[in-house]
Scaffold this motif. Sequence first.
Motif, PDB file in Angstrom:
ATOM      1  N   SER B 222     -33.538  31.547 -71.292  1.00  0.00           N
ATOM      2  CA  SER B 222     -34.054  31.801 -72.650  1.00  0.00           C
ATOM      3  C   SER B 222     -34.728  30.562 -73.224  1.00  0.00           C
ATOM      4  O   SER B 222     -35.715  30.666 -73.939  1.00  0.00           O
ATOM      5  N   GLN B 225     -38.403  30.498 -72.627  1.00  0.00           N
ATOM      6  CA  GLN B 225     -39.280  31.564 -73.131  1.00  0.00           C
ATOM      7  C   GLN B 225     -39.874  31.144 -74.466  1.00  0.00           C
ATOM      8  O   GLN B 225     -39.251  30.414 -75.245  1.00  0.00           O
ATOM      9  N   ASN B 226     -41.078  31.670 -74.731  1.00  0.00           N
ATOM     10  CA  ASN B 226     -41.766  31.482 -76.041  1.00  0.00           C
ATOM     11  C   ASN B 226     -41.724  30.034 -76.488  1.00  0.00           C
ATOM     12  O   ASN B 226     -41.204  29.692 -77.548  1.00  0.00           O
TER      13      ASN B 226
END
Lengths: 257, 248
Positions: B222, B225-226
Amino acid sequence: MFRNQYDTDVTTWSPTGRLFQVEYSMEAVKQGSAAIGLRSKTHVVLACVNKANSELSSHQKKIFKVDDHIGVAIAGLTADGRVLSRYMRSEAINHSFTYESPLPVGRLVVQLADKAQVCTQRSWKRPYGVGLLAFAIGSRSQAAKTYLERRFENFTNSSREDLIKDALIATRETLQGEKLKSSICTVSVVGVGEPFHILDQETVQQLIDTFELVTEEEPPAPEPASEPAAADQGGAEQGAGAEQGAAPDEGVAPMDI
Amino acid sequence: MERKLRFKLVTGRWNPYVTGTSVVAIKYKDGILMAADMGGSYGYTLGYKSVERLKPVGKHSLLGASGEISDFQEILLYLDELILYDNVWDDLNSLGPKEVHSYLTRVMYNRRNKFNPLWNSLILGGVKIGQKYLGMVSMIGVNFEDNHVATGFGNHLARPILRDEWHDNLSFEDGVKLLEKCMRVLLYRDTTAVNKLQIAKITEESVTISQPYSLKTFWGYSAFQNLTVGDEGSWLDMVTGWAVTTME
């Protein structure tokens, strides 16, 4: 062998294709006192007669340790023998240092043979006048050879003690009646897990005493065979560590020099 | 025969140009397993993508190298000659892995003494007459034997895994799995590693070097991500943090 016009130097062939200087050098080996070697699957024994010229002088050393796994017995010109022993020790130790493992005996022998050959092809050199143990070389070695020839087939499975005993008996054969004492012979052993070493006089005398107590009558031997156990060509071999992975015996005829 | 390189005695350094990264090797039930990727780095960039850093030597040995690739190639020439002369005796003897390792140690150490080192870390493994052998030689001639060895980053990232998980008599499959685990960690963490590797196996009977293949990796964390500039853990964030703390 008589003096002739073709024997002045080693680079002269006789019309019959002989090199007399080389043959004379082999004669020097025959005149030296006897040296004997025997091999079983696990051990090799070298023994020789070591007679001093007088009671006051010490004996000429005939057995040399070359490395933990190689020993040499010589017959002939001792000085030549010492030079070659020094060469062999040098080769063995250089190999050990570079490769951290023992020099295979077969390779040492080939190097030695090539070195000896050079002396037969240079007019300013002479052949080495020394034989490095084949199986039995030196004077009156024929008696030892005969003893060994009758028994060699059994040596492969001999125990260490039996092998030494056989070597001593073979040595005694060359003495022609003289009593075998540890003061006039030298015995050395090398084997699997046993580095090359010369047995001390006490041990040798004990061993002599052990078998001299047995009757002199040896049982009738089996048919003499034509292939001696440790036979090799030429006068340039050593008793080798059996741990080198004993190569199968070649079918070779007995040497008649 | 040797190239005499311009060598700065002041700094005592010598610059490698095309380099290979870690090699990892272990003893297993039937012999030795060795792994290395196929990258030849040119400084921080990837110069070459198909460099074979694992090579058989004679009948009984396998050599893996990290460091300067051209020096590795020179070592292979020396070994060619060594094996040739060994064969030319035409007898039943042959140089085993221990002998080759010892020879390489002497070569590396002698070059180091002449201030003209071969800029490599070498791993030499093999089997002869049932005896497994695995050793390492560094560019300054330090050498040792062990059940598992590695070069470069492998020493820091792979050896700890091996110390925990290596055991005697690993099967071939388990050995490969263990090596792949090590190579995967190296792939994630060593910036000069590439995802194209070979695994080599040497047993009493033969040497086999696998075809090149790649490891599966996972980047779906995670935190990856982004991404935006200055995210937690990014270099900007870390530099700012450092600047703040030094000013305090």
